[in-house]
Design a protein around this motif. Structure first.
Motif, mmCIF file in Angstrom:
data_model
loop_
_atom_site.group_PDB
_atom_site.id
_atom_site.type_symbol
_atom_site.label_atom_id
_atom_site.label_comp_id
_atom_site.label_asym_id
_atom_site.label_seq_id
_atom_site.Cartn_x
_atom_site.Cartn_y
_atom_site.Cartn_z
ATOM 1 N N GLU A 17 0.852 -1.186 0.000
ATOM 2 C CA GLU A 17 0.000 0.000 0.000
ATOM 3 C C GLU A 17 0.893 1.243 0.000
ATOM 4 O OE1 GLU A 17 -3.168 -0.227 2.832
ATOM 5 O OE2 GLU A 17 -3.679 -2.259 2.210
ATOM 6 N N VAL A 18 1.424 1.543 -1.176
ATOM 7 C CA VAL A 18 2.311 2.688 -1.395
ATOM 8 C C VAL A 18 1.796 3.441 -2.617
ATOM 9 C CG1 VAL A 18 4.359 1.623 -0.344
ATOM 10 C CG2 VAL A 18 3.866 1.217 -2.762
ATOM 11 N N ASP A 19 2.336 4.635 -2.847
ATOM 12 C CA ASP A 19 1.908 5.404 -4.022
ATOM 13 C C ASP A 19 2.321 4.714 -5.318
ATOM 14 O OD1 ASP A 19 0.877 7.320 -2.302
ATOM 15 O OD2 ASP A 19 2.615 8.649 -2.494
ATOM 16 N N GLY A 71 -1.715 1.943 -11.630
ATOM 17 C CA GLY A 71 -1.575 0.720 -10.851
ATOM 18 C C GLY A 71 -2.726 -0.246 -11.100
ATOM 19 N N GLY A 72 -3.694 0.182 -11.912
ATOM 20 C CA GLY A 72 -4.833 -0.703 -12.185
ATOM 21 C C GLY A 72 -5.532 -1.101 -10.895
ATOM 22 N N LYS A 73 -5.685 -2.402 -10.702
ATOM 23 C CA LYS A 73 -6.386 -2.917 -9.524
ATOM 24 C C LYS A 73 -5.469 -3.096 -8.306
ATOM 25 C CE LYS A 73 -8.513 -6.104 -12.334
ATOM 26 N NZ LYS A 73 -9.090 -7.405 -12.561
ATOM 27 N N SER A 105 13.809 5.484 -11.700
ATOM 28 C CA SER A 105 12.520 5.180 -11.068
ATOM 29 C C SER A 105 12.190 6.219 -9.999
ATOM 30 C CB SER A 105 12.544 3.782 -10.440
ATOM 31 O OG SER A 105 12.675 2.791 -11.443
ATOM 32 N N LEU A 106 13.182 6.597 -9.206
ATOM 33 C CA LEU A 106 12.956 7.599 -8.156
ATOM 34 C C LEU A 106 12.636 8.964 -8.762
ATOM 35 C CD1 LEU A 106 15.778 6.507 -5.698
ATOM 36 C CD2 LEU A 106 13.314 6.304 -5.305
ATOM 37 N N ALA A 107 13.340 9.341 -9.811
ATOM 38 C CA ALA A 107 13.087 10.632 -10.464
ATOM 39 C C ALA A 107 11.676 10.662 -11.058
ATOM 40 C CB ALA A 107 14.141 10.893 -11.541
ATOM 41 N N LEU A 108 11.280 9.581 -11.710
ATOM 42 C CA LEU A 108 9.951 9.493 -12.307
ATOM 43 C C LEU A 108 8.871 9.526 -11.212
ATOM 44 C CD1 LEU A 108 8.612 9.236 -15.072
ATOM 45 C CD2 LEU A 108 8.860 6.760 -14.887
ATOM 46 N N ALA A 109 9.149 8.872 -10.092
ATOM 47 C CA ALA A 109 8.221 8.894 -8.963
ATOM 48 C C ALA A 109 7.998 10.327 -8.494
ATOM 49 C CB ALA A 109 8.766 8.033 -7.819
ATOM 50 N N GLU A 110 9.085 11.055 -8.329
ATOM 51 C CA GLU A 110 8.961 12.438 -7.849
ATOM 52 C C GLU A 110 8.229 13.329 -8.844
ATOM 53 O OE1 GLU A 110 11.412 13.988 -4.725
ATOM 54 O OE2 GLU A 110 13.067 13.149 -5.894
ATOM 55 N N GLU A 111 8.495 13.138 -10.126
ATOM 56 C CA GLU A 111 7.805 13.928 -11.156
ATOM 57 C C GLU A 111 6.291 13.723 -11.083
ATOM 58 O OE1 GLU A 111 9.309 12.930 -15.067
ATOM 59 O OE2 GLU A 111 11.373 13.175 -14.360
ATOM 60 N N ASN A 112 5.871 12.582 -10.542
ATOM 61 C CA ASN A 112 4.448 12.254 -10.471
ATOM 62 C C ASN A 112 3.872 12.379 -9.059
ATOM 63 O OD1 ASN A 112 3.427 11.126 -13.263
ATOM 64 N ND2 ASN A 112 5.577 10.538 -13.025
ATOM 65 N N GLY A 113 4.586 13.068 -8.180
ATOM 66 C CA GLY A 113 4.065 13.348 -6.847
ATOM 67 C C GLY A 113 4.039 12.169 -5.891
ATOM 68 N N VAL A 114 4.800 11.134 -6.199
ATOM 69 C CA VAL A 114 4.844 9.943 -5.349
ATOM 70 C C VAL A 114 5.605 10.258 -4.060
ATOM 71 C CG1 VAL A 114 5.884 7.627 -5.202
ATOM 72 C CG2 VAL A 114 4.626 8.314 -7.256
ATOM 73 N N GLN A 115 5.051 9.818 -2.934
ATOM 74 C CA GLN A 115 5.735 10.003 -1.651
ATOM 75 C C GLN A 115 6.219 8.691 -1.051
ATOM 76 O OE1 GLN A 115 3.114 12.420 0.795
ATOM 77 N NE2 GLN A 115 3.966 14.251 -0.142
ATOM 78 N N SER A 116 5.626 7.578 -1.501
ATOM 79 C CA SER A 116 6.060 6.270 -1.004
ATOM 80 C C SER A 116 6.209 5.330 -2.201
ATOM 81 C CB SER A 116 5.064 5.709 0.012
ATOM 82 O OG SER A 116 3.759 5.637 -0.553
ATOM 83 N N ILE A 117 7.323 4.590 -2.207
ATOM 84 C CA ILE A 117 7.642 3.722 -3.341
ATOM 85 C C ILE A 117 8.216 2.414 -2.822
ATOM 86 C CG2 ILE A 117 9.944 4.769 -3.618
ATOM 87 C CD1 ILE A 117 9.614 4.396 -6.669
#
Length: 176
Positions: A17-19, A71-73, A105-117
Motif C-alpha cells: 500500500e504505497v503510491d 496501478g490498475g487494480k 525510477s525515483l526521479a519518475l516517482a517524484e515527477e508524479n508526486g509519489v511520496q512512497s515507493i
C-alpha cells in the motif's frame, strides 16, 4: 535524506500500500515472468493497455530507463516499469545500468508526486544478477539519489520475495 525512511520487508510487492511500486519489466513492456507477470496479473488489463500506448509512442524501454503507468487494480496508484540489466559477468556496465534503474525510477516517482515507493529485487531473477551485488548497487544508488536531490519521497521500501535477499538488504541498511 534524513526525512526519507529506508526500509526492507519480506513480502509480495503486488500487495504494498504505497503510491508506486516498481516493476522489474522486460524491454517489451508487455509482461513476462516473475515479478513482471505477477504485477500484470494482479493489476489487471489497464496496466498492459498503458504499456502498449507507451510502446506506440516510444518503442521498447531501454535497459536502465523507466516509464510509469496506472496501478490498475493494485493498492498502489502507479507502477513504474524499469528494465534491469541481464548479468553477463559484470563487465558490460551492469552495475551502472542497474543503478540507473533505481535513479530513473525515483526521479519518475517524484515527477508524479509519489511520496512512497516500493522496489523489488531488480535483475536478480531470470536476469541472473548475483543477489549480493545487486543489493549493494540498489542501496548505494538509492542513498546517493537521496543525498543529491531535495526529495519529497517519504518512504522507500525494498520488498524482498525471499529470505536471502531480505537478509542482504537488512544488513546493508543496518550498516549505515
Amino acid at each position: 535524506m534524513e526525512n526519507t525512511k529506508l526500509q526492507v520487508i519480506k513480502g509480495d510487492i503486488t500487495k504494498q500500500e504505497v503510491d508506486a511500486i516498481v516493476n522489474a519489466a522486460n524491454s517489451s513492456l508487455l509482461g513476462g515472468g516473475g515479478v513482471d507477470g505477477a504485477i500484470h496479473r494482479a493489476g489487471g488489463p489497464a496496466i498492459l493497455e498503458e504499456c502498449k500506448q507507451i510502446r506506440a509512442r516510444q518503442g521498447e524501454c531501454p535497459t536502465g530507463e523507466a516509464v510509469i503507468t496506472t496501478g490498475g487494480k493494485l493498492p498502489a496508484k502507479y507502477v513504474i516499469h524499469t528494465v534491469g540489466p541481464v548479468w553477463h559477468g559484470g563487465n558490460q556496465n551492469e552495475p551502472e545500468l542497474l543503478a540507473s534503474c533505481y535513479r530513473n525510477s525515483l526521479a519518475l516517482a517524484e515527477e508524479n508526486g509519489v511520496q512512497s515507493i516500493a522496489f523489488p529485487n531488480i535483475s536478480t531473477g531470470v536476469y541472473g544478477y548475483p543477489k549480493e551485488k545487486a543489493a549493494k548497487v540498489a542501496v548505494k544508488a538509492v542513498r546517493e539519489y537521496l543525498q543529491q536531490n531535495n526529495t519529497s519521497l517519504q518512504s522507500i521500501t525494498f520488498v524482498c520475495f525471499d529470505e536471502e535477499n531480505y537478509a542482504l538488504y537488512e544488513e546493508l541498511l543496518r550498516d549505515h
